[in-house]
Design a protein around this motif. Structure first.
Motif, PDB file in Angstrom:
ATOM      1  N   PRO A 108       0.828  -1.205   0.000  1.00 18.79           N
ATOM      2  CA  PRO A 108       0.000   0.000   0.000  1.00 18.79           C
ATOM      3  C   PRO A 108       0.863   1.256   0.000  1.00 18.79           C
ATOM      4  O   PRO A 108       1.965   1.269   0.552  1.00 18.79           O
ATOM      5  CB  PRO A 108      -0.811  -0.105   1.294  1.00 18.79           C
ATOM      6  CG  PRO A 108      -0.122  -1.113   2.123  1.00 18.79           C
ATOM      7  CD  PRO A 108       0.710  -1.965   1.236  1.00 18.79           C
ATOM      8  N   VAL A 109       0.336   2.315  -0.623  1.00 21.98           N
ATOM      9  CA  VAL A 109       1.052   3.585  -0.679  1.00 21.98           C
ATOM     10  C   VAL A 109       0.020   4.711  -0.647  1.00 21.98           C
ATOM     11  O   VAL A 109      -1.101   4.551  -1.125  1.00 21.98           O
ATOM     12  CB  VAL A 109       1.950   3.662  -1.938  1.00 21.98           C
ATOM     13  CG1 VAL A 109       1.133   3.628  -3.198  1.00 21.98           C
ATOM     14  CG2 VAL A 109       2.860   4.856  -1.907  1.00 21.98           C
ATOM     15  N   CYS A 110       0.412   5.831  -0.073  1.00 24.09           N
ATOM     16  CA  CYS A 110      -0.467   6.996  -0.041  1.00 24.09           C
ATOM     17  C   CYS A 110      -0.291   7.769  -1.347  1.00 24.09           C
ATOM     18  O   CYS A 110       0.823   8.110  -1.725  1.00 24.09           O
ATOM     19  CB  CYS A 110      -0.123   7.895   1.147  1.00 24.09           C
ATOM     20  SG  CYS A 110      -1.188   9.346   1.246  1.00 24.09           S
ATOM     21  N   ARG A 116      -2.287  21.220   6.293  1.00 23.72           N
ATOM     22  CA  ARG A 116      -1.949  22.629   6.101  1.00 23.72           C
ATOM     23  C   ARG A 116      -0.669  22.966   6.854  1.00 23.72           C
ATOM     24  O   ARG A 116      -0.532  22.615   8.018  1.00 23.72           O
ATOM     25  CB  ARG A 116      -3.075  23.521   6.622  1.00 23.72           C
ATOM     26  CG  ARG A 116      -4.357  23.388   5.864  1.00 23.72           C
ATOM     27  CD  ARG A 116      -5.406  24.338   6.468  1.00 23.72           C
ATOM     28  NE  ARG A 116      -6.709  23.702   6.398  1.00 23.72           N
ATOM     29  CZ  ARG A 116      -7.302  23.091   7.409  1.00 23.72           C
ATOM     30  NH1 ARG A 116      -6.753  23.048   8.588  1.00 23.72           N
ATOM     31  NH2 ARG A 116      -8.480  22.526   7.253  1.00 23.72           N
ATOM     32  N   GLY A 117       0.217  23.663   6.194  1.00 26.31           N
ATOM     33  CA  GLY A 117       1.426  24.162   6.848  1.00 26.31           C
ATOM     34  C   GLY A 117       2.190  23.073   7.572  1.00 26.31           C
ATOM     35  O   GLY A 117       2.535  22.051   6.998  1.00 26.31           O
ATOM     36  N   ASP A 118       2.413  23.322   8.867  1.00 26.47           N
ATOM     37  CA  ASP A 118       3.188  22.384   9.684  1.00 26.47           C
ATOM     38  C   ASP A 118       2.326  21.306  10.335  1.00 26.47           C
ATOM     39  O   ASP A 118       2.823  20.488  11.091  1.00 26.47           O
ATOM     40  CB  ASP A 118       3.939  23.149  10.775  1.00 26.47           C
ATOM     41  CG  ASP A 118       5.036  24.019  10.203  1.00 26.47           C
ATOM     42  OD1 ASP A 118       5.462  23.747   9.070  1.00 26.47           O
ATOM     43  OD2 ASP A 118       5.463  24.968  10.896  1.00 26.47           O
ATOM     44  N   GLU A 119       1.005  21.332  10.060  1.00 25.01           N
ATOM     45  CA  GLU A 119       0.125  20.333  10.650  1.00 25.01           C
ATOM     46  C   GLU A 119       0.456  18.944  10.112  1.00 25.01           C
ATOM     47  O   GLU A 119       0.976  18.802   9.020  1.00 25.01           O
ATOM     48  CB  GLU A 119      -1.338  20.656  10.323  1.00 25.01           C
ATOM     49  CG  GLU A 119      -1.852  21.901  11.002  1.00 25.01           C
ATOM     50  CD  GLU A 119      -3.309  22.151  10.651  1.00 25.01           C
ATOM     51  OE1 GLU A 119      -4.018  21.204  10.275  1.00 25.01           O
ATOM     52  OE2 GLU A 119      -3.720  23.314  10.761  1.00 25.01           O
ATOM     53  N   SER A 120       0.099  17.944  10.898  1.00 20.22           N
ATOM     54  CA  SER A 120       0.342  16.586  10.423  1.00 20.22           C
ATOM     55  C   SER A 120      -0.525  16.317   9.197  1.00 20.22           C
ATOM     56  O   SER A 120      -1.629  16.820   9.082  1.00 20.22           O
ATOM     57  CB  SER A 120       0.045  15.568  11.525  1.00 20.22           C
ATOM     58  OG  SER A 120      -1.308  15.620  11.885  1.00 20.22           O
ATOM     59  N   HIS A 121       0.003  15.552   8.295  1.00 17.94           N
ATOM     60  CA  HIS A 121      -0.696  15.259   7.055  1.00 17.94           C
ATOM     61  C   HIS A 121      -1.498  13.970   7.205  1.00 17.94           C
ATOM     62  O   HIS A 121      -1.090  13.045   7.897  1.00 17.94           O
ATOM     63  CB  HIS A 121       0.306  15.135   5.897  1.00 17.94           C
ATOM     64  CG  HIS A 121       1.004  16.421   5.606  1.00 17.94           C
ATOM     65  ND1 HIS A 121       0.410  17.432   4.917  1.00 17.94           N
ATOM     66  CD2 HIS A 121       2.231  16.859   5.935  1.00 17.94           C
ATOM     67  CE1 HIS A 121       1.239  18.443   4.810  1.00 17.94           C
ATOM     68  NE2 HIS A 121       2.364  18.118   5.422  1.00 17.94           N
ATOM     69  N   GLU A 122      -2.618  13.940   6.538  1.00 14.99           N
ATOM     70  CA  GLU A 122      -3.497  12.777   6.562  1.00 14.99           C
ATOM     71  C   GLU A 122      -3.636  12.254   5.140  1.00 14.99           C
ATOM     72  O   GLU A 122      -3.868  13.021   4.204  1.00 14.99           O
ATOM     73  CB  GLU A 122      -4.867  13.204   7.097  1.00 14.99           C
ATOM     74  CG  GLU A 122      -5.902  12.120   7.077  1.00 14.99           C
ATOM     75  CD  GLU A 122      -7.278  12.638   7.501  1.00 14.99           C
ATOM     76  OE1 GLU A 122      -8.207  11.828   7.492  1.00 14.99           O
ATOM     77  OE2 GLU A 122      -7.409  13.828   7.811  1.00 14.99           O
ATOM     78  N   CYS A 123      -3.494  10.960   4.974  1.00 16.61           N
ATOM     79  CA  CYS A 123      -3.650  10.369   3.651  1.00 16.61           C
ATOM     80  C   CYS A 123      -5.137  10.282   3.324  1.00 16.61           C
ATOM     81  O   CYS A 123      -5.921   9.744   4.097  1.00 16.61           O
ATOM     82  CB  CYS A 123      -3.011   8.985   3.591  1.00 16.61           C
ATOM     83  SG  CYS A 123      -2.978   8.319   1.918  1.00 16.61           S
ATOM     84  N   VAL A 124      -5.510  10.824   2.170  1.00 15.40           N
ATOM     85  CA  VAL A 124      -6.918  10.803   1.766  1.00 15.40           C
ATOM     86  C   VAL A 124      -7.154   9.910   0.553  1.00 15.40           C
ATOM     87  O   VAL A 124      -8.292   9.656   0.186  1.00 15.40           O
ATOM     88  CB  VAL A 124      -7.452  12.231   1.494  1.00 15.40           C
ATOM     89  CG1 VAL A 124      -7.487  13.035   2.783  1.00 15.40           C
ATOM     90  CG2 VAL A 124      -6.634  12.929   0.427  1.00 15.40           C
ATOM     91  N   LYS A 125      -6.086   9.436  -0.079  1.00 19.59           N
ATOM     92  CA  LYS A 125      -6.238   8.537  -1.221  1.00 19.59           C
ATOM     93  C   LYS A 125      -5.112   7.508  -1.185  1.00 19.59           C
ATOM     94  O   LYS A 125      -3.939   7.856  -1.164  1.00 19.59           O
ATOM     95  CB  LYS A 125      -6.192   9.326  -2.531  1.00 19.59           C
ATOM     96  CG  LYS A 125      -6.475   8.491  -3.750  1.00 19.59           C
ATOM     97  CD  LYS A 125      -6.525   9.345  -5.008  1.00 19.59           C
ATOM     98  CE  LYS A 125      -6.807   8.489  -6.224  1.00 19.59           C
ATOM     99  NZ  LYS A 125      -6.735   9.297  -7.458  1.00 19.59           N
TER     100      LYS A 125
END
Length: 167
Positions: A108-110, A116-125
Motif C-alpha cells: 500500500p502507498v499513499c 496545512r502548513g506544519d500540521e500533520s498530514h493525513e492520507c486521503v487517497k
C-alpha cells in the motif's frame, strides 16, 4: 587494586574487539546473538541467514519450524474467574517446511496527502505499488550490548538458490 583496574580494562577492550561492525563478515554478524538485521522488504518467515533467491522468489534454504495452529489459553487472574483473567495464544501444532515468497509483491502507498502548513498530514487517497526485492539490499544492523547500543548499514547479497532436480 591496580591489578583489578588493569584486568577490567583488558576485559572491556577484548569484549569490544569481538563486537561486530560494518566490516564484519555476514557469518560473524549472524552468529552474534546481540545483532539484529533489519531491511524494508516483506519476507515473512525468512531470515537473511537462511535465504536464497531465484528469478521469481526468495526462498528459505533450510526448512523452518512454523506454527500451524494457534489456540487460546486462559490464565486465571487473582481469585479465579473474573476481570483479571488473561487470554494468550499458544501454538498447538507445528509444521516444518521450506518457506518461499514472491520477489515482487504489492504494497500500500499513499497517493494523496491532506494537511496545512506544519500540521500533520493525513492520507486521503490510497493505492498500491509493486515492489521487487533486488539481489542486493541495504540492511541496518543493530547491536545491543547493555548501554553501548550501536548500528550500522551493510549491503547484503542473496545467494542464488541451487537448482533442484528430480531424482
Amino acid at each position: 587494586m591496580k591489578n583489578l583496574f588493569v584486568s577490567l580494562a583488558t576485559l572491556l577492550v577484548s569484549a569490544s574487539a569481538f563486537a561486530v561492525h560494518a566490516n564484519s563478515s555476514w557469518s560473524q554478524i549472524f552468529a552474534d546473538r546481540d545483532a539484529v538485521v533489519t531491511h524494508g522488504y516483506r519476507l515473512p518467515g525468512i531470515k537473511l541467514d537462511n535465504a536464497c533467491m531465484t528469478e521469481t522468489e526468495v526462498r528459505a534454504i533450510q526448512p523452518t519450524r512454523e506454527c500451524a495452529e494457534l489456540v487460546p489459553r486462559t490464565i486465571r487472574g487473582p481469585g479465579g474467574d473474573g476481570p483479571g483473567d488473561i487470554t494468550e495464544w499458544v501454538c498447538a501444532r507445528y509444521e516444518t517446511k521450506i518457506v518461499s515468497v514472491p520477489r515482487t509483491y504489492e504494497e500500500p502507498v499513499c497517493l494523496e496527502l491532506r494537511g496545512r502548513g506544519d500540521e500533520s498530514h493525513e492520507c486521503v487517497k490510497f493505492g498500491t505499488r509493486d515492489v521487487t526485492v533486488p539481489q542486493t539490499i541495504d540492511t541496518q544492523v543493530f547491536v545491543t550490548r547493555g548501554e553501548s547500543d550501536q548500528s550500522f548499514w551493510k549491503r547484503f547479497t542473496f545467494p542464488t538458490c541451487p537448482e533442484v532436480y528430480p531424482h
